[in-house]
Design an enzyme around this catalytic site. Structure first.
Site, PDB file in Angstrom:
ATOM      1  N   GLY A 129       0.830  -1.198   0.000  1.00 26.97           N
ATOM      2  CA  GLY A 129       0.000   0.000   0.000  1.00 26.97           C
ATOM      3  C   GLY A 129       0.858   1.237   0.000  1.00 26.97           C
ATOM      4  O   GLY A 129       1.434   1.618  -1.015  1.00 26.97           O
ATOM      5  N   THR A 156      -8.474   4.036  -8.258  1.00 28.90           N
ATOM      6  CA  THR A 156      -9.473   5.046  -8.607  1.00 28.90           C
ATOM      7  C   THR A 156      -9.513   5.229 -10.118  1.00 28.90           C
ATOM      8  O   THR A 156      -8.472   5.270 -10.772  1.00 28.90           O
ATOM      9  CB  THR A 156      -9.119   6.389  -7.937  1.00 28.90           C
ATOM     10  OG1 THR A 156      -9.068   6.198  -6.523  1.00 28.90           O
ATOM     11  CG2 THR A 156     -10.150   7.450  -8.276  1.00 28.90           C
ATOM     12  N   ALA A 176      13.088  -0.737  -4.994  1.00 24.35           N
ATOM     13  CA  ALA A 176      12.717   0.536  -5.600  1.00 24.35           C
ATOM     14  C   ALA A 176      13.604   0.872  -6.793  1.00 24.35           C
ATOM     15  O   ALA A 176      13.147   1.483  -7.768  1.00 24.35           O
ATOM     16  CB  ALA A 176      12.805   1.651  -4.560  1.00 24.35           C
ATOM     17  N   GLU A 240       0.687  15.488  -5.961  1.00 24.04           N
ATOM     18  CA  GLU A 240      -0.414  14.610  -5.572  1.00 24.04           C
ATOM     19  C   GLU A 240      -0.944  14.988  -4.193  1.00 24.04           C
ATOM     20  O   GLU A 240      -2.156  15.099  -3.972  1.00 24.04           O
ATOM     21  CB  GLU A 240       0.059  13.154  -5.560  1.00 24.04           C
ATOM     22  CG  GLU A 240      -1.003  12.176  -5.085  1.00 24.04           C
ATOM     23  CD  GLU A 240      -0.512  10.738  -5.051  1.00 24.04           C
ATOM     24  OE1 GLU A 240      -1.263   9.876  -4.537  1.00 24.04           O
ATOM     25  OE2 GLU A 240       0.612  10.469  -5.532  1.00 24.04           O
TER      26      GLU A 240
END
Length: 379
Positions: A129, A156, A176, A240
Site C-alpha cells: 500500500g 481510482t 525501488a 499529488e
C-alpha cells in the site's frame, strides 16, 4: 495567473458542476460510479487537464487552476468526483507531460483533455500500500516488448480507465531501484478489471482491482527511464499531496457552510441551535482549524508554483489537512444531532467521504514518518 482569471475558472467550474453533476449526483451515488460520458462532458467544458500545454488542446494554465477545480468539487460535496478528477488531471496527465516522450504526449494528452481517455494510476497492491517498494507486479523483456503480469487494488478510475500508469518490477531483487512505470492501454489483450469495490464513502469514485495477464506492451509503453519509476513517483508526490490537501481544506469549508445554515434554522428548547454557547464555541474552533490549514495549503501551493515545494513539506501538509478535515467534519456532524447520521443530510456524505483522505496518497502514519526527517534536520 491573476486572481480575476482564477475567479473566472472557479465560476465556470461551479456552473458546470451545478448543471452537469448536482442534478444526477444522488443517482450516481446509488450507482456507485459516475457515467462514462461525464468525462466527455467535463472535457467539452474545458475542465480536464487545464494546465497541460495548449498544443495538446488544453488551456495551458497554471497548475493552480487544476487545484481550484478540485477545490470547488470538494466544497460542493462531490468528494468522489473530486478524487477521480484529481487522479486524471492532477496526477496522470502531469506524469505524462513531465516524463513522457513526444510520441506518448501526442498520443494520450489530447485524449485526456477531451475526455476521450480516462486516466488511472496503479501503484497499490494487496501486499503493498503506502510502501510502494513492496510491489510484485513485474514486466519481463521479450525481444523489444515487455510482458506484464500482476494485479493492483484500490485503483481510482479503474473501472472507466482507458489508460493506466502501472508500476512494475523490471529488475528483480533491486526493490525501488528496479521499478519502472508503463503506460498501459486497457484495450490491449491481457487486461482485466474486477468488479467495482464497495466503499463506505466516495461512491461516485469508481474503484476497482486490475489484473494484467501476460500483457504484451511495446517498448514505447515505458514511461521515463528504465528502473527510474520510484524516482518519478517521489518527484510527483508533492503535487499529488497538494491536490489531496485542496480536497481536505475545501471539503471542510463546504461542511462548515451547510452546518452554519442548519444550526441557524434548527430549533431546540425554543431557540435556534446557533444561539447555544457550545455551538458557537464548536463553530469557532472549526473555522479556526480550517483557516490555519488553508493558510498552510496556500503557502505550499505558492511554493509548488515556484518549483520549490519539498516532499517533506508536502507530507506535513497532507497530514495536517486531512487530519483536520476528519476532525472538523465530525464536529460539524455532531451539531446535526441524529439527522447527521442519516444519508438524507449531505453532512453524512462529507463525513464518510473524508475518511479515505487519511489513507490514500500515503497514510497519516507514513506522513509522520516523513516529517521526522524534517525534525532531524532541525536538530
Amino acid at each position: 495567473m491573476d486572481n480575476e482569471e482564477l475567479t473566472l475558472f472557479r465560476d465556470m467550474t461551479r456552473r458546470a458542476l451545478e448543471q452537469e453533476v448536482a442534478p444526477h449526483f444522488e443517482q450516481w451515488e446509488a450507482d456507485h460510479m459516475v457515467p462514462r460520458d461525464l468525462w466527455n462532458t467535463l472535457g467539452a467544458a474545458g475542465l480536464l487537464c487545464p494546465d497541460m500545454p495548449e498544443e495538446y488542446g488544453a488551456a495551458g494554465t497554471d497548475p493552480q487552476v487544476t487545484f481550484a477545480i478540485i477545490e470547488e468539487a470538494s466544497r460542493m460535496g462531490f468528494g468522489g468526483v473530486a478524487t477521480g478528477y484529481g487522479i486524471h488531471s492532477n496526477i496522470v496527465a502531469p506524469y505524462i507531460n513531465h516524463f513522457g516522450t513526444d510520441e506518448q504526449k501526442e498520443l494520450w494528452l489530447p485524449k485526456m483533455v477531451s475526455g476521450e481517455a480516462v486516466g488511472a494510476l496503479a501503484m497499490t497492491e494487496p501486499g503493498a500500500g503506502s510502501d510502494v517498494q513492496g510491489i510484485r507486479t513485474n514486466a519481463v523483456r521479450d525481444g523489444d516488448d515487455w510482458i506484464l503480469n500482476g494485479s493492483k487494488i484500490f485503483i481510482t478510475n479503474g473501472y472507466h480507465a482507458d489508460l493506466v500508469i502501472v508500476a512494475a518490477i523490471t529488475d528483480p531483487g533491486k526493490g525501488a531501484k528496479g521499478t519502472s512505470l508503463f503506460l498501459v492501454d486497457t484495450s490491449l489483450p491481457g487486461f482485466e478489471k474486477g468488479k467495482k469495490l464497495e466503499k463506505i464513502g466516495q461512491h461516485t469514485s469508481d474503484t476497482a482491482e486490475l489484473f494484467f495477464q501476460d500483457m504484451r506492451l511495446s517498448s514505447s509503453a515505458l514511461l521515463g527511464e528504465l528502473n527510474k519509476g520510484f524516482v518519478i513517483m517521489m518527484q510527483e508526490l508533492p503535487r499529488e499531496r497538494l491536490g489531496i490537501a485542496a480536497q481536505a481544506v475545501s471539503a471542510a469549508e463546504g461542511a462548515l457552510d451547510i452546518t452554519v445554515d442548519y444550526v441557524l434554522q434548527r430549533k431546540a428548547f425554543g431557540q435556534s441551535v446557533a444561539s447555544f454557547q457550545n455551538t458557537r464555541f464548536q463553530l469557532a474552533e472549526v473555522k479556526t482549524e480550517i483557516a490555519i490549514n488553508r493558510a498552510f495549503y496556500e503557502k505550499c501551493a505558492a511554493a509548488y508554483a515556484q518549483g520549490n515545494l519539498s516532499a517533506e513539506e508536502a507530507a506535513m501538509l497532507k497530514y495536517a489537512s486531512t487530519e483536520m478535515q476528519c476532525k472538523t467534519i465530525d464536529q460539524c456532524l455532531q451539531l446535526f444531532g441524529g439527522y447527521g447520521y442519516t444519508a438524507e443530510y449531505p453532512i453524512s456524505r462529507f463525513y464518510t467521504d473524508a475518511r479515505i483522505q487519511r489513507i490514500y496518497g500515503g497514510t497519516s502514519e507514513i506522513m509522520r514518518s516523513e516529517e521526522r526527517r524534517v525534525g532531524k534536520e532541525c536538530r
